[in-house]
Design an enzyme around this catalytic site. Sequence first.
Site, PDB file in Angstrom:
ATOM      1  N   LYS A  25       0.859  -1.313  -0.075  1.00 34.12           N
ATOM      2  CA  LYS A  25       0.006  -0.089   0.133  1.00 34.12           C
ATOM      3  C   LYS A  25       0.712   1.133  -0.069  1.00 34.12           C
ATOM      4  CE  LYS A  25      -1.612  -2.826   2.862  1.00 34.12           C
ATOM      5  NZ  LYS A  25      -2.131  -3.282   4.195  1.00 34.12           N
ATOM      6  N   GLU A  69      -3.902  -4.186  -8.019  1.00 36.26           N
ATOM      7  CA  GLU A  69      -5.181  -4.855  -7.417  1.00 36.26           C
ATOM      8  C   GLU A  69      -5.135  -5.181  -6.053  1.00 36.26           C
ATOM      9  OE1 GLU A  69      -8.273  -5.035  -9.423  1.00 36.26           O
ATOM     10  OE2 GLU A  69      -8.524  -4.980  -7.216  1.00 36.26           O
ATOM     11  N   VAL A 124      -5.860  -2.872  -2.412  1.00 32.09           N
ATOM     12  CA  VAL A 124      -7.251  -2.598  -1.662  1.00 32.09           C
ATOM     13  C   VAL A 124      -7.981  -3.735  -1.804  1.00 32.09           C
ATOM     14  CG1 VAL A 124      -9.444  -1.314  -1.892  1.00 32.09           C
ATOM     15  CG2 VAL A 124      -7.041  -0.290  -2.441  1.00 32.09           C
ATOM     16  N   ASP A 167      -4.197   2.387   7.853  1.00 35.23           N
ATOM     17  CA  ASP A 167      -4.214   1.258   6.506  1.00 35.23           C
ATOM     18  C   ASP A 167      -5.487   1.612   6.037  1.00 35.23           C
ATOM     19  OD1 ASP A 167      -3.431  -1.245   5.557  1.00 35.23           O
ATOM     20  OD2 ASP A 167      -5.594  -1.657   6.045  1.00 35.23           O
ATOM     21  N   LYS A 188      -5.504   3.224   1.899  1.00 36.89           N
ATOM     22  CA  LYS A 188      -6.394   2.555   0.943  1.00 36.89           C
ATOM     23  C   LYS A 188      -7.189   3.557   0.162  1.00 36.89           C
ATOM     24  CE  LYS A 188      -5.989  -2.069   2.893  1.00 36.89           C
ATOM     25  NZ  LYS A 188      -6.637  -2.794   4.148  1.00 36.89           N
ATOM     26  N   GLY A 248      -5.478 -11.828   3.595  1.00 37.52           N
ATOM     27  CA  GLY A 248      -5.335 -13.295   3.610  1.00 37.52           C
ATOM     28  C   GLY A 248      -4.155 -13.712   2.697  1.00 37.52           C
TER      29      GLY A 248
HETATM   30  N1  HSE Z   1      -4.026  -5.374   7.688  1.00 37.00           N
HETATM   31  C1  HSE Z   1      -4.681  -5.137   6.740  1.00 37.00           C
HETATM   32  C2  HSE Z   1      -6.270  -5.338   7.314  1.00 37.00           C
HETATM   33  C3  HSE Z   1      -4.451  -6.059   5.845  1.00 37.00           C
HETATM   34  O1  HSE Z   1      -6.681  -5.790   8.326  1.00 37.00           O
HETATM   35  O2  HSE Z   1      -7.219  -5.075   6.475  1.00 37.00           O
HETATM   36  C4  HSE Z   1      -4.827  -6.072   4.355  1.00 37.00           C
HETATM   37  O3  HSE Z   1      -4.336  -4.723   3.939  1.00 37.00           O
END
Ligand code: HSE
Length: 349
Positions: free
Chosen positions: A131, A155, A158, A227, A231, A328
């Site tokens: 990211k 891709e 996000v 985070d 995004k 994941g």
């Molecule tokens: N740490 C992020 C989340 C991982 O929990 O969504 C995926 O970007």
Amino acid sequence: MEYKLGLIGCGTVGQGLLEILRNKKDQLKDKHNFEVKVVAISDKLKGSLLIPEGINLEKLLHILDEGKRISEYLEGTANEAEQMDALEMIEKCDAHIIAELTYTDIKTAEPATSYIKKALQTGKHVVTSNKGPAALHCAELMRLAHENNVSFRIEGTVMSGTPVFNLFENALSGNKIKEIKGILNGTTNFILSKMEEENMDYEDALLLAQELGYAEADPTADVEGYDALAKIVILSNVLLEGNIKPSDAEREGIASLSKEDILKAKEEGYRYKLIASTKKESGQIKASVSPQKLSLADPLSGIMGANNALTFDLDLLGKVTIQGPGAGKIETGYSVLADMLAIHRLFSK
Ligand code: HSE
């Protein structure tokens, strides 16, 4: 058509990608005329390999599953790649595509940005789920890719492999987006769900999210909203053609929410979610991340656990909501495959 692939970073996502490439080899060849030969791997902790004739994925995955160093692959014979840093590896390997899968540093976007630049400048396509570079330098990297007649694809940054950018490149193209609103952080959504549904304490829920591999290496990036902020900045700049930095958006995490707030909202027929949103007003992007109390009728309020969702308000279709995994191993590994297949479609014509 066969593509040579170099992997920079071989953690959870990299291993997920390698498993997919091993398991789907025949399907990808038969259905898409798409074959991948992994020729280089560079990982700061696990070591490096440079094998122009291609790495045997079965053998490598076995080594990785046992927690051994990548260099075990050569069983004691000389491994010149062990002396190379990632930049040298990117330059020396003759990969068509580099998958940049190192850890995210949202503040500096390094070392990933330097790796991506080196790959693009040496004529390689780049696919990343990182990211940092996408949030801080997307326009510059897209430009660099264009100048070098290659692709820079993001891709996985996000909603992991759940399609967002590829959706607008294809199925939803032609729409104008009026607003984007959604749940973009799996860890905080998981914590809020566990607190509400299982009466779990915040600390226990966070610990569980870390154990399950959703949380970032430093989970403050999740719980303080950085985070989700990265995004929504990426979405603003790529899908709304904005030019914002993370500091241009408002940000609040979930720390201010107590279990009492969450349970009281539940009694009243509402649910708290960490909502990221963005829209363009008079040419200006307005983006934010904050906890919001949603009515249970809102499709976003039904998204539980580590799932993510986005509602797009579109001029031709009205509101379209997509939901799916946001993190994941296999789910993010798949985002890299989806982008590689897009490169195959675009460049093999
Ligand atoms: N740490 C992020 C989340 C991982 O929990 O969504 C995926 O970007």
